[in-house]
Design an enzyme around this catalytic site. Structure first.
Site, mmCIF file in Angstrom:
data_model
loop_
_atom_site.group_PDB
_atom_site.id
_atom_site.type_symbol
_atom_site.label_atom_id
_atom_site.label_comp_id
_atom_site.label_asym_id
_atom_site.label_seq_id
_atom_site.Cartn_x
_atom_site.Cartn_y
_atom_site.Cartn_z
ATOM 1 N N ASP A 1 4.261 -1.171 -14.077
ATOM 2 C CA ASP A 1 4.760 -1.918 -12.911
ATOM 3 C C ASP A 1 5.184 -3.332 -13.295
ATOM 4 O OD1 ASP A 1 3.785 0.364 -11.814
ATOM 5 O OD2 ASP A 1 2.051 -0.573 -10.854
ATOM 6 N N GLY B 1 0.835 -1.210 0.000
ATOM 7 C CA GLY B 1 0.000 0.000 0.000
ATOM 8 C C GLY B 1 0.861 1.247 0.000
HETATM 9 C C1 GLA Z 1 -0.048 2.338 -10.386
HETATM 10 C C2 GLA Z 1 -0.383 1.571 -11.654
HETATM 11 C C3 GLA Z 1 0.555 1.947 -12.803
HETATM 12 C C4 GLA Z 1 0.637 3.475 -12.983
HETATM 13 C C5 GLA Z 1 0.864 4.163 -11.643
HETATM 14 C C6 GLA Z 1 0.780 5.667 -11.746
HETATM 15 O O1 GLA Z 1 1.203 1.951 -9.910
HETATM 16 O O2 GLA Z 1 -0.319 0.192 -11.417
HETATM 17 O O3 GLA Z 1 0.146 1.311 -13.972
HETATM 18 O O4 GLA Z 1 -0.506 3.952 -13.629
HETATM 19 O O5 GLA Z 1 -0.044 3.734 -10.663
HETATM 20 O O6 GLA Z 1 1.825 6.170 -12.485
#
Ligand code: GLA
Length: 391
Positions: free
Chosen positions: A172, A122
């Site tokens: 990510d 988180g």
């Molecule tokens: C989260 C999402 C990503 C991206 C970020 C903001 O981590 O999983 O795909 O959109 O937020 O940059």
């Protein structure tokens, strides 16, 4: 063998009565700059960090999947014949990964798995993406599927979009698979081409300091999906107003075009769109600055990115704004911003190594006193992406 790996393997053996046949690891990430640009087909600059998920596993003869999460001390059991949502949150990331693999036509064996992680949760460090990536890699290995890394990233992302229900972009999962030691990854989220940007800060007497603000992100899923929708509305309006059918995403609108008609847009849509358009520019400037070794400019871009997340994307929170304001006022701090999806979580600050004590006394201590949150400081480094570990 690393002691964490030993513990995961030992726990596996105690639960299932035999040694695991596979161990995989997938790292979390820190995004240096480029927030909420990935699902707008824009640019991002994340790095994989030395915090990860470790999974020990072995195939089964039947269709059962038996999971144990060491950090929660809880287990979950389901059958490949019917992959339903579970009440246990973590299990849904694994179930989602299994479901998208099967939905893509891969036939899977049942398996036993134990996992453990040291990515703060988180906190905007992508612990959930790391879990999806770890299990994607595991499923590919356990079933001899030899799936390409890019396809693994796409499958892992689909687990989040289609099963968990967060309409995240690809950043990510991509960086958890493609991370490079001592480098940030400059990713074009439209064509998924990427470039490694060397980041050996020690050589310049600098540190990237990650601080968990202690503010847990509330309502992140709904707020995230709402922001995404606002960006889509921005695209539709801009396409019509500019009369250019080829506009597919905010990426296709230049700052000059946007400025020419910004005033005619509804205020919220205008602000969200401007964050994304200007953030894309900042990412490219940040890459340029890093390549030239111009850390002063890089730091300023971090500050501007935070302002944009706070004022235009409205995805910050008062505690983090206070933190960033304190940090930006300290000599030796080149830049500071919230990282990740927002609404709480972690900050990153670029700090001269000889100013770390000052950072502690002028930022961490007053922040803790004024907000009542414990702020944990971590110095981290960039590592390689997910891998299968030898046993
Ligand atoms: C989260 C999402 C990503 C991206 C970020 C903001 O981590 O999983 O795909 O959109 O937020 O940059």
């Amino acid at each position: 063998m690393d002691s964490r790996i030993e513990r995961v393997c030992e726990t596996f053996k105690n639960r299932f009565g035999h040694e695991p046949t596979h161990v995989v690891r997938a790292p979390g990430r820190v995004n240096l700059i480029g927030e909420h640009t990935d699902y707008n087909q824009g640019f991002v600059l994340p790095m994989a960090i030395d915090r990860d998920i470790l999974v020990a596993a072995s195939p089964r003869e039947d269709k059962a999947v038996s999971l144990y999460a060491m950090q929660y001390g809880t287990s979950s059991l389901f059958s490949l014949d019917l992959v339903r949502h579970s009440r246990s949150n973590w299990s849904n990331y694994v179930r989602g990964t299994v479901a998208v693999f099967m939905g893509s036509g891969h036939s899977l064996k049942g398996f036993n798995a134990v996992f453990e992680g040291n990515i703060p949760q988180g906190g905007g460090l992508s612990s959930s993406a790391a879990l999806e990536v770890a299990f994607s890699l595991l499923l590919s290995e356990l079933n001899d599927l030899s799936i390409d890394r890019l396809v693994l990233a796409q499958l892992a992302r689909r687990a989040e979009n289609e099963f968990v229900g967060v309409q995240c972009g690809i950043m990510d999962q991509f960086v958890s698979l493609f991370g490079k030691k001592d480098s940030a990854i400059f990713l074009d989220c439209r064509d998924l081409s990427h470039k490694n940007i060397p980041l050996v800060l020690d050589r310049y007497g600098l540190k990237l300091v990650l601080v968990d603000s202690g503010v847990k992100r509330g309502l992140i899923e709904s707020a995230y999906n709402a922001r995404r929708l606002e960006c889509e509305q921005g695209v539709a309006l801009l396409r019509t107003k500019l009369g250019r059918k080829e506009i597919k995403s905010l990426r296709d609108v230049s700052s000059a075009e946007f400025t020419s008609l910004a005033e005619s847009l509804p205020e919220t849509i205008c602000k969200r769109s401007w964050h994304v358009i200007s953030e894309n520019e900042r990412v490219k400037e940040a890459v340029d600055a890093l390549e030239k070794g111009d850390f002063g400019t890089f730091g300023l871009l971090l500050n501007h990115s935070h302002e944009s997340m706070r004022d235009d994307f409205e995805a910050s929170c008062p505690e983090i704004d206070l933190f960033v304001q304190l940090a930006q006022g300290v000599p030796g701090v080149l830049g500071s911003r919230m990282t990740g999806a927002g609404f709480g979580g972690c900050t990153i600050s670029l700090v001269k190594a000889n100013s770390l004590d000052l950072f502690r006394s002028r930022v961490i201590d007053p922040y803790q006193r004024r907000t009542g949150h414990r702020a944990e400081m971590m110095i981290f480094s960039a590592v390689d992406g997910a891998s299968s570990l030898p046993l």
